[in-house]
Scaffold this motif. Structure first.
Motif: not given
Length: 231
Positions: A79-83, A91-97, A145-151
């Motif tokens: 869920a964290t990776l999807r969002s 690191e900022e996103h993981f810490a927030t979640e 793979a989807g997350v990285i592709a979008t970025r």
């Protein structure tokens, strides 16, 4: 709705998932307490208050009973990776979640997380449980793979996205195994990595050669590919 459709025996899909998870919880507790070899299907059925026949309707073997609790152990990570928004570092996103999880997770979620850690630890010596864990890690890789592709603005099924996803997922798997084993041995969670999750982000950056982990500025990020655009 998929959650209300009736499956075999008239059981809704939502109830089926709930029953499978409860069976998995009890199986995991027994596996940890007395070993996989020392646990029978009859014992799992008795612990959950169902017939042994019902257990085998939901699972193909006693070892496969661990699959739902193991899969659930990576749900927060997925869920964290999807969002993960483009403008935020990993690191900022993981810490927030993680802060959000600490505020919202109830006793049941915390207990399930603990059981998941225990099953991952047992997977070191139990091949059938290792299979369940690697299945969960494969799901993380597919999502990545989807997350990285979008970025990166590349095809999600292309070699670049898949290689980065495989490398990043492997790094996350090793971290999960390392941290889980240390926690079960009584390590102080604060000594396993920094509270801002820099150790996770650095591992992903190292694994992907620096391609994944940093923010992607909105003004520079390519548009996400539309569905079917890479077909």
């Amino acid at each position: 709705m998929a959650s209300t459709e009736r499956g075999r025996g008239g059981m809704s899909e939502r109830r089926r998932r709930r029953v499978r998870l409860e069976i998995s919880r009890e199986a995991a507790r027994l596996f940890w307490a007395q070993g996989v070899g020392g646990t029978s299907g009859d014992q799992i059925a008795e612990a959950v208050g169902l017939s042994t026949r019902t257990i085998w309707r939901h699972f193909r073997s006693k070892e496969s009973c661990a699959e739902p609790i193991v899969a659930q152990s990576v749900e927060w990570e997925l869920a964290t990776l999807r969002s993960w928004p483009p403008h935020r570092s990993l690191e900022e996103h993981f810490a927030t979640e993680a802060r959000r999880l600490a505020d919202e997770a109830g006793p049941s979620e915390q207990a399930d997380a603990g059981l998941g850690i225990k099953m991952i630890r047992l997977a070191d010596t139990e091949p059938a449980l290792r299979t369940a864990w690697l299945m969960a890690c494969d799901q993380v890789e597919r999502e990545l793979a989807g997350v990285i592709a979008t970025r990166l603005g590349v095809p999600p099924d292309g070699l670049e996205a898949r290689l980065h996803a495989a490398a990043a997922a492997a790094a996350l798997r090793v971290i999960n195994e390392y941290v889980g084993a240390a926690l079960l041995e009584g390590a102080d969670p604060r000594q396993l990595g920094d509270e801002n999750f820099g150790f996770i982000a650095d591992a992903v950056r190292t694994a992907t050669g620096g391609a994944v982990g940093d923010p992607v500025h909105l003004g520079e990020a390519p548009a996400a590919p539309e569905a079917g655009a890479w077909a």
